[in-house]
Design a protein around this motif. Structure first.
Motif, PDB file in Angstrom:
ATOM      1  N   PRO A   1       0.872  -1.253   0.159  1.00  0.00           N
ATOM      2  CA  PRO A   1       0.174   0.056   0.176  1.00  0.00           C
ATOM      3  C   PRO A   1       0.755   1.090  -0.015  1.00  0.00           C
ATOM      4  O   PRO A   1       0.386   2.162  -0.659  1.00  0.00           O
ATOM      5  N   ARG A   2       1.760   1.294   0.952  1.00  0.00           N
ATOM      6  CA  ARG A   2       2.625   2.533   0.974  1.00  0.00           C
ATOM      7  C   ARG A   2       4.026   2.360   1.393  1.00  0.00           C
ATOM      8  O   ARG A   2       4.381   1.143   1.968  1.00  0.00           O
TER       9      ARG A   2
ATOM     10  N   ASP B   1       3.044  -0.883  -7.947  1.00  0.00           N
ATOM     11  CA  ASP B   1       2.355   0.288  -7.768  1.00  0.00           C
ATOM     12  C   ASP B   1       1.922   0.255  -6.263  1.00  0.00           C
ATOM     13  O   ASP B   1       1.161  -0.146  -5.295  1.00  0.00           O
ATOM     14  N   THR B   2       2.688   1.704  -5.693  1.00  0.00           N
ATOM     15  CA  THR B   2       2.649   1.922  -4.225  1.00  0.00           C
ATOM     16  C   THR B   2       2.671   3.432  -3.948  1.00  0.00           C
ATOM     17  O   THR B   2       3.347   4.062  -4.757  1.00  0.00           O
ATOM     18  N   GLU B   3       2.004   3.794  -2.854  1.00  0.00           N
ATOM     19  CA  GLU B   3       2.169   5.258  -2.512  1.00  0.00           C
ATOM     20  C   GLU B   3       3.471   5.506  -2.014  1.00  0.00           C
ATOM     21  O   GLU B   3       3.769   4.761  -0.936  1.00  0.00           O
ATOM     22  N   ILE B   4       4.176   6.421  -2.352  1.00  0.00           N
ATOM     23  CA  ILE B   4       5.420   7.168  -1.613  1.00  0.00           C
ATOM     24  C   ILE B   4       5.117   8.330  -0.846  1.00  0.00           C
ATOM     25  O   ILE B   4       4.750   9.052  -1.268  1.00  0.00           O
ATOM     26  N   THR B   5       5.092   8.056   0.631  1.00  0.00           N
ATOM     27  CA  THR B   5       4.652   8.999   1.443  1.00  0.00           C
ATOM     28  C   THR B   5       5.759  10.096   1.469  1.00  0.00           C
ATOM     29  O   THR B   5       6.759   9.750   1.030  1.00  0.00           O
ATOM     30  N   ASP B   6       5.324  11.135   2.140  1.00  0.00           N
ATOM     31  CA  ASP B   6       6.318  12.174   2.248  1.00  0.00           C
ATOM     32  C   ASP B   6       7.036  12.012   3.625  1.00  0.00           C
ATOM     33  O   ASP B   6       7.952  12.926   4.182  1.00  0.00           O
TER      34      ASP B   6
ATOM     35  N   TYR C   1       5.099  -0.880   7.149  1.00  0.00           N
ATOM     36  CA  TYR C   1       5.523   0.562   6.907  1.00  0.00           C
ATOM     37  C   TYR C   1       6.072   1.000   8.300  1.00  0.00           C
ATOM     38  O   TYR C   1       6.969   1.607   8.381  1.00  0.00           O
TER      39      TYR C   1
END
Length: 384
Positions: free
Chosen positions: A170-171, A191-196, A306
């Motif tokens: 997911p991230r 396909d993943t969200e790269i967080t800040d 995560y």
């Protein structure tokens, strides 16, 4: 002329010792090429396939490669590849890698994937694997000490159909963006969200919140590990077993590791009751391991874990390599595969000036070096 590789026997041990000595001198770090008792156990181990090649006419051993297979994890490993200088240029090394990886990925209990590490003093070992169907997955900076600390690279080859059944991620934290891009450039879609989120670094030199004991009793540690970390997912570290334990004297946690004091390699394998229990004690524990002989420390983490990744980043661990579809998991009647990442921390100064790597490893190397510079060369705190 191609060589014929056959299965090694106990009668080959003397010839193997001479072969490794002729090729590596006294710099070979693994007991596979230096310890007759270890070599005998490997040759007799049912889950080990050790192939050797004889020189036509003389019968002396001129080639060797070892393959290990763990059916419970669905993983295979290649190691110990060596070809005598007189036999180089014959394609023997590629033949050995191709033949053994084909064997491990087929049969009644085929491995889901096979991995190998390759040296970086020359691109030849890397290209032998790349031309045999393996893919570049990352680097291990200062992994082992032979004549000096040397960086290695990671490669893997998957059985057909495995990569199409990867579980989603997911991230990931911001500091894994470079690794995600490197994976994509190597042909592994993610396909993943790269967080800040960039976890703040925990400062070094602090004292542990708990008094800690180091237990160096391999058999006891192994039994204890089996008792207190029963979850297979939390014990997943292929071809590794803990031989030391760091434990808080009040029982708050137990940290299990495999440490080779001969070459400084250390793997953090598991914790009880869980990784979160170690908290900010991880930094003093790393310093304790360094004082006990560790020069390179790594741990294997599912890419979708995560919070654990953030905690490791805060303690100076950096993503060095990824392993797509590394672990098989059952979900209902279907089997899927979970991606993992190798988080590494070197306690020795990095020295890449003699590094020889194939272009396939460049994205992995560059992302690691960039993260290392941000971690250790950030000059924003300079004041007049």
């Amino acid at each position: 002329m191609a060589l014929d590789f056959r299965v090694a026997t106990l009668e080959d041990i003397d010839g193997l010792l001479r072969l490794y000595q002729q090729v590596y001198g006294r710099d070979y770090a693994l007991p596979l090429g230096t310890d007759p008792e270890v070599m005998a156990r490997e040759i007799c181990e049912p889950l080990t396939t050790w192939l050797v090649a004889d020189e036509p006419g003389t019968g002396r051993l001129v080639g060797s490669i070892v393959g290990n297979h763990d059916p419970s994890d669905g993983l295979g490993k290649l190691q110990g590849l060596v070809v005598h200088p007189d036999a180089r240029g014959s394609g023997a090394a590629r033949q050995a890698v191709q033949q053994l990886s084909d064997t491990l990925l087929s049969g009644d209990q085929p491995a889901d994937s096979v991995y190998a590490t390759a040296r970086t003093n020359s691109t030849a070992p890397q290209r032998i694997c790349l031309r045999s169907g393996f893919h570049a997955l990352g680097i291990f900076p200062n992994l082992r000490k032979a004549a000096r600390h040397e960086t290695m690279v990671l490669l893997a080859r998957h059985r057909e159909g495995v990569l199409e059944r990867r579980l989603p991620v997911p991230r990931v934290p911001a500091q894994l963006a470079g690794l995600v891009h490197a994976l994509r450039s190597a042909g592994f879609a993610l396909d993943t969200e790269i967080t800040d989120e960039v976890p703040p670094r925990v400062p070094g030199g602090r004292t542990a919140d708990h008094d800690v004991e180091l237990v160096d009793a391999p058999e006891f540690v192994l039994r204890r590990f089996a008792e207190v970390v029963p979850d297979p997912a939390r014990r997943f570290y292929p071809f590794h077993a803990p031989n030391i334990m760091l434990t808080a004297t009040d029982g708050a946690y137990e940290l299990y590791a495999q440490l080779s004091r001969s070459d400084g390699y250390c793997a953090l394998i598991g914790t009880a009751p869980g990784f979160a229990a170690v908290g900010d004690d991880l930094q003093p524990l790393i310093e304790r391991l360094g004082g006990y002989g560790a020069s390179y420390i790594e741990t294997l983490v599912p890419l979708d874990r995560y919070e654990e990744l953030c905690r490791l980043l805060a303690h100076g661990f950096l993503p060095a390599a990824a392993y797509p579809a590394m672990r098989r998991e059952s979900h209902g009647e279907s089997e899927w595969f979970r991606d993992h990442v190798v988080m590494a921390r070197t306690l020795q100064p990095l020295d890449f000036h003699d590094l020889a790597i194939d272009m396939a490893f460049q994205p992995f190397t560059e992302q690691y070096i960039e993260l290392w510079k941000q971690q250790y060369l950030n000059t924003c705190g300079v004041f007049q």
